[in-house]
Design an enzyme around this catalytic site. Sequence first.
Site, short mmCIF file in Angstrom:
data_model
loop_
_atom_site.label_atom_id
_atom_site.label_comp_id
_atom_site.label_asym_id
_atom_site.label_seq_id
_atom_site.Cartn_x
_atom_site.Cartn_y
_atom_site.Cartn_z
N ARG A 67 128.30 104.53 27.16
CA ARG A 67 127.97 103.13 27.41
C ARG A 67 126.60 102.84 26.83
O ARG A 67 126.35 101.80 26.21
CB ARG A 67 127.96 102.86 28.91
CG ARG A 67 127.70 101.42 29.30
CD ARG A 67 128.86 100.53 28.96
NE ARG A 67 128.56 99.13 29.27
CZ ARG A 67 129.45 98.27 29.75
NH1 ARG A 67 130.69 98.66 29.97
NH2 ARG A 67 129.11 97.02 30.00
N ILE A 94 128.23 93.91 30.89
CA ILE A 94 126.89 94.03 31.45
C ILE A 94 126.06 94.85 30.47
O ILE A 94 126.43 95.97 30.12
CB ILE A 94 126.93 94.75 32.82
CG1 ILE A 94 127.91 94.02 33.76
CG2 ILE A 94 125.53 94.83 33.43
CD1 ILE A 94 127.57 92.59 34.04
N ASN A 109 122.18 83.68 30.39
CA ASN A 109 123.62 83.78 30.70
C ASN A 109 124.05 82.54 31.45
O ASN A 109 123.27 81.92 32.17
CB ASN A 109 123.88 85.02 31.57
CG ASN A 109 125.36 85.16 31.95
OD1 ASN A 109 126.23 85.06 31.09
ND2 ASN A 109 125.62 85.37 33.23
N THR A 110 125.31 82.17 31.28
CA THR A 110 125.88 81.10 32.08
C THR A 110 126.97 81.69 32.95
O THR A 110 127.77 82.52 32.50
CB THR A 110 126.44 79.95 31.19
OG1 THR A 110 127.05 78.99 32.04
CG2 THR A 110 127.43 80.44 30.16
N HIS A 111 126.96 81.30 34.24
CA HIS A 111 127.91 81.86 35.20
C HIS A 111 128.62 80.72 35.92
O HIS A 111 127.96 79.77 36.37
CB HIS A 111 127.16 82.75 36.20
CG HIS A 111 128.05 83.36 37.23
ND1 HIS A 111 128.89 84.43 36.94
CD2 HIS A 111 128.25 83.06 38.54
CE1 HIS A 111 129.57 84.75 38.02
NE2 HIS A 111 129.20 83.95 39.02
N ASP A 143 118.67 89.76 34.03
CA ASP A 143 117.78 90.89 34.37
C ASP A 143 118.68 92.13 34.52
O ASP A 143 119.83 92.13 34.10
CB ASP A 143 116.94 90.59 35.62
CG ASP A 143 117.78 90.48 36.89
OD1 ASP A 143 117.21 90.14 37.94
OD2 ASP A 143 119.01 90.74 36.83
N GLY A 145 120.23 93.33 36.90
CA GLY A 145 121.34 93.28 37.86
C GLY A 145 122.52 92.54 37.26
O GLY A 145 122.52 92.19 36.08
N ASP A 147 124.25 89.14 37.25
CA ASP A 147 124.10 87.73 37.61
C ASP A 147 122.98 87.52 38.63
O ASP A 147 123.08 86.65 39.51
CB ASP A 147 125.43 87.18 38.16
CG ASP A 147 126.54 87.25 37.14
OD1 ASP A 147 127.70 87.50 37.54
OD2 ASP A 147 126.26 87.09 35.94
C1 GRF Z 1 132.59 80.41 31.23
O1 GRF Z 1 132.90 79.61 32.35
C2 GRF Z 1 131.60 81.47 31.61
O2 GRF Z 1 130.68 81.05 32.59
C3 GRF Z 1 132.52 82.51 32.22
O3 GRF Z 1 133.65 82.51 31.38
C4 GRF Z 1 133.77 81.23 30.79
C5 GRF Z 1 133.76 81.42 29.29
O4 GRF Z 1 134.30 80.30 28.74
N1 GRF Z 1 131.88 83.79 32.25
P1 GRF Z 1 134.22 80.10 27.13
O5 GRF Z 1 134.57 81.44 26.51
O6 GRF Z 1 132.82 79.66 26.81
O7 GRF Z 1 135.25 79.03 26.87
#
Ligand code: GRF
Length: 202
Positions: A67, A94, A109-111, A143, A145, A147
């Site tokens: 990894r 990760i 990152n977007t969650h 970071d 961790g 999310d």
């Molecule tokens: C997004 O909602 C992201 O937050 C989550 O998976 C989705 C990815 O969507 N981890 P896309 O690939 O940007 O359409």
Amino acid sequence: KRLVVLVSGSGTNLQALLDEIAATGTEAYGAAVVAVGADRDGIEGLARAERAGLPTFVCRVKDYETRDEWDAALAEAVSAHEPDLVVSAGFMKIVGKEFLARFGGRFVNTHPALLPSFPGAHGVRDALAYGAKVTGCTVHFVDDGVDTGPIIAQGVVEVRDEDDESALHERIKEVERRLLVEVVGRLARNGHRIEGRKVVIQ
Ligand code: GRF
């Protein structure tokens, strides 16, 4: 500013960034996507990058002995494009020490949940199963961790009685795309500093 975007799936967040930059212009937006990387082949996110004429790279865990070797290879592949900011837009791996050593503090990152609630790979499903009445999305710095990094911005989305996971995720993604475009643009146009858990964008 130079952006490298990492994807693992459909890439609609990536597409939102590409569309905004095409519409406003690199100067006004403050950044251009210079490359797109993925952890797997054959995903729509890579097709979107190719349609935009962008260089792409794929870094698959199974191609490496360990990894850590994958992590170092990913860091190398991203570094080659000399990004100012790295954006994980639905990147489902990760990253490790090497990647964070190089990009920590400028890796966003977007969650699809309101962190710290419902971290991990199934944030939408978990919020629904829990019976949350509102959920949403979070854009944060990564970071060491999962999310857990300092939060930059969040958007709230109501949960409807008739929602299933995909309906709720689609509604979240409508908010998420706009939030990510707005945050990345602000970071690109201004400097930022991270003080503990607080993010200050000049
Ligand atoms: C997004 O909602 C992201 O937050 C989550 O998976 C989705 C990815 O969507 N981890 P896309 O690939 O940007 O359409």
